[in-house]
Enzyme design. Structure first.
Site, PDB file in Angstrom:
ATOM      1  N   LYS A  13      33.266  19.613  64.691  1.00 16.33           N
ATOM      2  CA  LYS A  13      32.949  19.049  65.984  1.00 16.33           C
ATOM      3  C   LYS A  13      31.592  19.675  66.464  1.00 16.33           C
ATOM      4  CE  LYS A  13      37.024  19.603  67.910  1.00 16.33           C
ATOM      5  NZ  LYS A  13      37.607  20.205  66.788  1.00 16.33           N
ATOM      6  N   ARG A  87      41.728  15.966  74.935  1.00 20.44           N
ATOM      7  CA  ARG A  87      42.675  16.302  73.860  1.00 20.44           C
ATOM      8  C   ARG A  87      43.986  16.000  73.955  1.00 20.44           C
ATOM      9  NH1 ARG A  87      39.825  21.088  71.878  1.00 20.44           N
ATOM     10  NH2 ARG A  87      41.101  22.242  70.550  1.00 20.44           N
ATOM     11  N   ARG A 126      34.389  31.015  59.528  1.00 19.33           N
ATOM     12  CA  ARG A 126      33.311  30.707  60.402  1.00 19.33           C
ATOM     13  C   ARG A 126      32.670  31.961  61.227  1.00 19.33           C
ATOM     14  NH1 ARG A 126      34.743  26.494  65.210  1.00 19.33           N
ATOM     15  NH2 ARG A 126      36.739  27.501  65.267  1.00 19.33           N
ATOM     16  N   ARG A 161      35.544  34.477  66.161  1.00 16.32           N
ATOM     17  CA  ARG A 161      36.271  34.016  67.240  1.00 16.32           C
ATOM     18  C   ARG A 161      37.766  34.694  67.139  1.00 16.32           C
ATOM     19  NH1 ARG A 161      35.730  27.756  68.262  1.00 16.32           N
ATOM     20  NH2 ARG A 161      38.093  27.943  68.619  1.00 16.32           N
ATOM     21  N   ARG A 172      47.279  25.878  65.916  1.00 17.28           N
ATOM     22  CA  ARG A 172      46.328  24.830  66.450  1.00 17.28           C
ATOM     23  C   ARG A 172      46.201  23.691  65.630  1.00 17.28           C
ATOM     24  NH1 ARG A 172      41.153  28.441  66.072  1.00 17.28           N
ATOM     25  NH2 ARG A 172      39.910  26.701  66.315  1.00 17.28           N
TER      26      ARG A 172
HETATM   27  P1  AP5 Z   1      33.161  23.785  63.786  1.00 19.29           P
HETATM   28  O1  AP5 Z   1      31.670  22.727  63.987  1.00 19.29           O
HETATM   29  O2  AP5 Z   1      32.945  25.173  64.245  1.00 19.29           O
HETATM   30  O3  AP5 Z   1      34.494  23.163  63.966  1.00 19.29           O
HETATM   31  P2  AP5 Z   1      35.186  22.374  65.169  1.00 19.29           P
HETATM   32  O4  AP5 Z   1      35.545  21.264  65.035  1.00 19.29           O
HETATM   33  O5  AP5 Z   1      34.066  22.515  66.602  1.00 19.29           O
HETATM   34  O6  AP5 Z   1      36.106  23.489  65.210  1.00 19.29           O
HETATM   35  P3  AP5 Z   1      36.989  24.344  66.692  1.00 19.29           P
HETATM   36  O7  AP5 Z   1      37.603  25.526  66.215  1.00 19.29           O
HETATM   37  O8  AP5 Z   1      35.860  24.760  67.493  1.00 19.29           O
HETATM   38  O9  AP5 Z   1      37.670  23.178  67.221  1.00 19.29           O
HETATM   39  P4  AP5 Z   1      38.933  23.624  68.077  1.00 19.29           P
HETATM   40  O10 AP5 Z   1      39.245  22.093  68.516  1.00 19.29           O
HETATM   41  O11 AP5 Z   1      40.197  24.392  67.557  1.00 19.29           O
HETATM   42  O12 AP5 Z   1      38.425  24.776  69.221  1.00 19.29           O
HETATM   43  P5  AP5 Z   1      37.988  24.616  70.600  1.00 19.29           P
HETATM   44  O13 AP5 Z   1      36.937  25.507  70.838  1.00 19.29           O
HETATM   45  O14 AP5 Z   1      37.705  23.128  71.111  1.00 19.29           O
HETATM   46  O15 AP5 Z   1      33.256  23.949  62.132  1.00 19.29           O
HETATM   47  C1  AP5 Z   1      34.156  25.014  61.574  1.00 19.29           C
HETATM   48  C2  AP5 Z   1      33.675  25.649  60.452  1.00 19.29           C
HETATM   49  O16 AP5 Z   1      33.431  24.813  59.383  1.00 19.29           O
HETATM   50  C3  AP5 Z   1      32.363  26.590  60.681  1.00 19.29           C
HETATM   51  O17 AP5 Z   1      32.414  27.701  59.945  1.00 19.29           O
HETATM   52  C4  AP5 Z   1      31.278  25.642  60.170  1.00 19.29           C
HETATM   53  O18 AP5 Z   1      30.374  26.195  59.555  1.00 19.29           O
HETATM   54  C5  AP5 Z   1      32.171  24.792  58.814  1.00 19.29           C
HETATM   55  N1  AP5 Z   1      31.986  23.572  58.798  1.00 19.29           N
HETATM   56  C6  AP5 Z   1      31.399  22.493  59.692  1.00 19.29           C
HETATM   57  N2  AP5 Z   1      31.154  21.465  59.105  1.00 19.29           N
HETATM   58  C7  AP5 Z   1      31.487  21.421  57.682  1.00 19.29           C
HETATM   59  C8  AP5 Z   1      31.461  20.655  56.671  1.00 19.29           C
HETATM   60  N3  AP5 Z   1      31.015  19.559  56.522  1.00 19.29           N
HETATM   61  N4  AP5 Z   1      31.785  21.178  55.356  1.00 19.29           N
HETATM   62  C9  AP5 Z   1      32.113  22.641  55.272  1.00 19.29           C
HETATM   63  N5  AP5 Z   1      32.187  23.498  56.209  1.00 19.29           N
HETATM   64  C10 AP5 Z   1      31.702  22.877  57.537  1.00 19.29           C
HETATM   65  O19 AP5 Z   1      39.207  24.957  71.503  1.00 19.29           O
HETATM   66  C11 AP5 Z   1      39.878  26.196  71.565  1.00 19.29           C
HETATM   67  C12 AP5 Z   1      41.050  26.343  72.278  1.00 19.29           C
HETATM   68  O20 AP5 Z   1      40.721  26.095  73.821  1.00 19.29           O
HETATM   69  C13 AP5 Z   1      42.035  25.565  71.920  1.00 19.29           C
HETATM   70  O21 AP5 Z   1      43.000  25.768  71.005  1.00 19.29           O
HETATM   71  C14 AP5 Z   1      42.703  25.345  73.561  1.00 19.29           C
HETATM   72  O22 AP5 Z   1      43.762  26.577  73.678  1.00 19.29           O
HETATM   73  C15 AP5 Z   1      41.670  25.695  74.312  1.00 19.29           C
HETATM   74  N6  AP5 Z   1      41.280  24.058  74.725  1.00 19.29           N
HETATM   75  C16 AP5 Z   1      39.687  23.438  74.545  1.00 19.29           C
HETATM   76  N7  AP5 Z   1      39.739  22.321  74.965  1.00 19.29           N
HETATM   77  C17 AP5 Z   1      40.854  21.945  75.385  1.00 19.29           C
HETATM   78  C18 AP5 Z   1      41.399  20.796  76.235  1.00 19.29           C
HETATM   79  N8  AP5 Z   1      40.690  19.626  76.304  1.00 19.29           N
HETATM   80  N9  AP5 Z   1      42.405  20.879  76.427  1.00 19.29           N
HETATM   81  C19 AP5 Z   1      43.572  22.014  76.485  1.00 19.29           C
HETATM   82  N10 AP5 Z   1      43.180  23.190  76.040  1.00 19.29           N
HETATM   83  C20 AP5 Z   1      41.833  23.074  75.428  1.00 19.29           C
END
Ligand code: AP5
Length: 220
Positions: A13, A87, A126, A161, A172
């Site tokens: 994402k 979410r 990552r 992270r 997660r």
């Molecule tokens: P990346 O692009 O970083 O993936 P992502 O989908 O953004 O993953 P996140 O871990 O950021 O998502 P998340 O939803 O768990 O975390 P968030 O920060 O939102 O890619 C990941 C890796 O793969 C990278 O190394 C990249 O290079 C590689 N990659 C990408 N595309 C690829 C491909 N096609 N092929 C191979 N490799 C690839 O949330 C974190 C925390 O915040 C949550 O756990 C929660 O506690 C809180 N939170 C956030 N939003 C909310 C909400 N709306 N409600 C409640 N709590 C929330």
């Protein structure tokens, strides 16, 4: 255009959001980045957030909606790319209500699909640039020159992270299936024509190309 990105942790994402925001001139709002900034500030709210985030659990809806509503209100008119929000179904309903009230409804719900067995490897490998936040992977998405950010030229160690450990990632992922997958079902019911599903299990550039093509078609 207003776009919501939905997908499991590690679906890509953040990676795709940065590219699409540049391509379409949209404001990229990542709930994870916004919450991490608050956590890093050491405020009382940040300390509360840490308890949920470090355990791989969702932050309560009222807190997230409060934080996101302000930014959504500010940028909805110019065009938005929401990454990680909504979410839960209550978050999705609250976002719909706000956008409808403002007369700026969602245009696309982009779902990125990646099989569970690929997620742990993606997340644990990552790394990101501490200066500009550009996202890399130790195996799949390396910078052109080792130890140097392609985007801003930073030289040095990249960051990992705190919640990117195998144990927290598994939590997660289970939180995603229990609480976020129903968001896709919600949009299938209320806005079926807005859903676009993408195969995230291909090279990052191939995912981008497909997303750009289909978002352009939506925009036309
Ligand atoms: P990346 O692009 O970083 O993936 P992502 O989908 O953004 O993953 P996140 O871990 O950021 O998502 P998340 O939803 O768990 O975390 P968030 O920060 O939102 O890619 C990941 C890796 O793969 C990278 O190394 C990249 O290079 C590689 N990659 C990408 N595309 C690829 C491909 N096609 N092929 C191979 N490799 C690839 O949330 C974190 C925390 O915040 C949550 O756990 C929660 O506690 C809180 N939170 C956030 N939003 C909310 C909400 N709306 N409600 C409640 N709590 C929330």
């Amino acid at each position: 255009m207003r776009v919501v990105l939905v997908g499991p942790p590690g679906a890509g994402k953040g990676t795709q959001a940065k590219r699409l925001a540049d391509q379409f001139g949209l404001k990229h709002l990542s709930s994870g980045d916004i919450l991490r900034a608050e956590k890093a500030s050491g405020s009382d709210l940040g300390k509360t957030l840490a308890q949920y985030m470090d355990a791989g659990q969702l932050v309560p809806d009222d807190v997230v909606v409060g934080v996101m509503a302000k930014a959504v209100g500010q940028y909805a008119e110019q065009g938005l790319l929401l990454d990680g929000f909504p979410r839960t179904v209550p978050q999705a309903k609250s976002l719909d209500e706000q956008l409808d009230k403002q007369g700026t409804p969602l245009d696309v719900v982009a779902v990125i699909e990646v099989p569970d067995d690929k997620i742990v490897n993606r997340i644990c490998g990552r790394r990101s640039c501490p200066e500009c936040g550009a996202i890399y992977h130790v195996e799949f998405l390396k910078p052109a020159k080792p130890g140097e950010c392609d985007k801003c030229g930073y030289k040095g160690e990249f960051e990992q992270r705190g919640d990117d450990t195998e144990q927290v990632v598994r939590q997660r992922l289970s939180t995603y299936h229990a609480q976020t997958a129903p968001v896709i079902e919600y949009y299938k019911q209320v806005s079926p024509g807005k859903i676009e599903t993408f195969d995230g299990d291909q090279a990052p550039d191939a995912v981008t190309a497909e997303m750009v093509q289909r978002l352009q078609a939506k925009q036309a």
